[in-house]
Design a protein around this motif. Structure first.
Motif, PDB file in Angstrom:
ATOM      1  N   GLU A 102       0.815  -1.222   0.000  1.00 11.39           N
ATOM      2  CA  GLU A 102       0.000   0.000   0.000  1.00 11.39           C
ATOM      3  C   GLU A 102       0.845   1.267   0.000  1.00 11.39           C
ATOM      4  O   GLU A 102       0.524   2.244  -0.685  1.00 11.39           O
ATOM      5  N   ILE A 103       1.937   1.279   0.771  1.00  7.96           N
ATOM      6  CA  ILE A 103       2.744   2.499   0.922  1.00  7.96           C
ATOM      7  C   ILE A 103       4.010   2.490   0.076  1.00  7.96           C
ATOM      8  O   ILE A 103       4.789   3.439   0.121  1.00  7.96           O
ATOM      9  N   GLY A 104       4.236   1.412  -0.682  1.00  8.06           N
ATOM     10  CA  GLY A 104       5.419   1.348  -1.537  1.00  8.06           C
ATOM     11  C   GLY A 104       6.705   1.029  -0.794  1.00  8.06           C
ATOM     12  O   GLY A 104       7.791   1.400  -1.235  1.00  8.06           O
ATOM     13  N   LEU A 105       6.593   0.325   0.330  1.00 13.83           N
ATOM     14  CA  LEU A 105       7.774  -0.083   1.094  1.00 13.83           C
ATOM     15  C   LEU A 105       8.220  -1.448   0.588  1.00 13.83           C
ATOM     16  O   LEU A 105       7.541  -2.447   0.802  1.00 13.83           O
ATOM     17  N   ARG A 106       9.352  -1.473  -0.087  1.00 15.02           N
ATOM     18  CA  ARG A 106       9.871  -2.739  -0.603  1.00 15.02           C
ATOM     19  C   ARG A 106      10.459  -3.572   0.523  1.00 15.02           C
ATOM     20  O   ARG A 106      11.071  -3.039   1.447  1.00 15.02           O
ATOM     21  N   LEU A 107      10.261  -4.873   0.424  1.00 12.81           N
ATOM     22  CA  LEU A 107      10.833  -5.816   1.379  1.00 12.81           C
ATOM     23  C   LEU A 107      11.899  -6.641   0.690  1.00 12.81           C
ATOM     24  O   LEU A 107      11.676  -7.082  -0.428  1.00 12.81           O
ATOM     25  N   PRO A 108      13.040  -6.880   1.303  1.00 10.45           N
ATOM     26  CA  PRO A 108      13.387  -6.395   2.621  1.00 10.45           C
ATOM     27  C   PRO A 108      13.458  -4.868   2.674  1.00 10.45           C
ATOM     28  O   PRO A 108      13.703  -4.211   1.671  1.00 10.45           O
ATOM     29  N   MET A 109      13.252  -4.348   3.876  1.00  7.05           N
ATOM     30  CA  MET A 109      13.240  -2.905   4.102  1.00  7.05           C
ATOM     31  C   MET A 109      14.633  -2.306   3.920  1.00  7.05           C
ATOM     32  O   MET A 109      15.628  -3.025   3.908  1.00  7.05           O
ATOM     33  N   PRO A 110      14.699  -0.971   3.839  1.00  7.53           N
ATOM     34  CA  PRO A 110      15.998  -0.300   3.898  1.00  7.53           C
ATOM     35  C   PRO A 110      16.666  -0.644   5.239  1.00  7.53           C
ATOM     36  O   PRO A 110      16.008  -1.177   6.130  1.00  7.53           O
ATOM     37  N   PRO A 111      17.937  -0.315   5.404  1.00  9.38           N
ATOM     38  CA  PRO A 111      18.558  -0.524   6.704  1.00  9.38           C
ATOM     39  C   PRO A 111      17.646   0.024   7.806  1.00  9.38           C
ATOM     40  O   PRO A 111      17.078   1.112   7.671  1.00  9.38           O
ATOM     41  N   ALA A 112      17.499  -0.767   8.869  1.00  9.14           N
ATOM     42  CA  ALA A 112      16.560  -0.405   9.921  1.00  9.14           C
ATOM     43  C   ALA A 112      17.095  -0.830  11.275  1.00  9.14           C
ATOM     44  O   ALA A 112      17.839  -1.804  11.382  1.00  9.14           O
ATOM     45  N   SER A 113      16.697  -0.094  12.286  1.00 10.46           N
ATOM     46  CA  SER A 113      16.976  -0.466  13.672  1.00 10.46           C
ATOM     47  C   SER A 113      15.656  -0.536  14.406  1.00 10.46           C
ATOM     48  O   SER A 113      14.778   0.295  14.201  1.00 10.46           O
ATOM     49  N   LEU A 114      15.534  -1.541  15.265  1.00  8.06           N
ATOM     50  CA  LEU A 114      14.386  -1.674  16.146  1.00  8.06           C
ATOM     51  C   LEU A 114      14.936  -1.532  17.556  1.00  8.06           C
ATOM     52  O   LEU A 114      15.753  -2.334  17.988  1.00  8.06           O
ATOM     53  N   ILE A 115      14.497  -0.486  18.239  1.00  7.63           N
ATOM     54  CA  ILE A 115      15.017  -0.166  19.567  1.00  7.63           C
ATOM     55  C   ILE A 115      13.897  -0.328  20.587  1.00  7.63           C
ATOM     56  O   ILE A 115      12.838   0.304  20.464  1.00  7.63           O
TER      57      ILE A 115
END
Length: 136
Positions: A102-115
């Motif tokens: 829906e939002i155009g977020l390709r998977l795998p995502m860009p570099p990401a951090s989950l904090i």
């Protein structure tokens, strides 16, 4: 292309995000602190991590669009999740996957951090998303 995402051989795979992004543009876009609220401030998906992740990403897409950018231009994402523990990864990723197309977020995502954090600014806020993008 302004932003290139990749995971070089020799880095941990698979992951739900790329390990590296390279940007060649000159205009920086920073979208801060997006949460699961509608424009009028009403909460979306109270108590539901998956639903809050999806809405926070939708709001991030609105911020990017307002600056003339999209998720294709995003160099990095940062997620802050309250009371995080590894058992929540399924709900977290379900939220990402439910809204990605829906939002155009390709998977795998860009570099990401989950904090993981104890809490965010209001007790019902489970997740906050920040994005950094680069445009020509």
């Amino acid at each position: 292309m302004t932003v290139q995402h990749f995971t070089p051989e020799g880095m941990l795979q698979p992951t739900p995000y790329h390990h590296v992004s390279v940007g060649t543009g000159t205009k920086h876009v920073h979208v801060s602190g997006q949460i699961a609220r509608r424009a009028d401030g009403s909460p979306v998906a109270p108590g539901d991590l998956s639903g809050q992740v999806a809405q926070a990403l939708r709001n991030t897409a609105v911020g990017l669009k307002g600056a003339g950018a999209s998720f294709a231009d995003v160099l990095r994402l940062t997620f802050y999740v309250t009371r995080w523990n590894p058992d929540k990864i399924g709900d977290f990723m379900a939220g990402v996957e439910s809204v990605a197309e829906e939002i155009g977020l390709r998977l795998p995502m860009p570099p990401a951090s989950l904090i993981g954090v104890d809490y965010l600014f209001e007790p019902d806020v489970l997740v906050e998303v920040e994005a950094t993008a680069l445009l020509d």
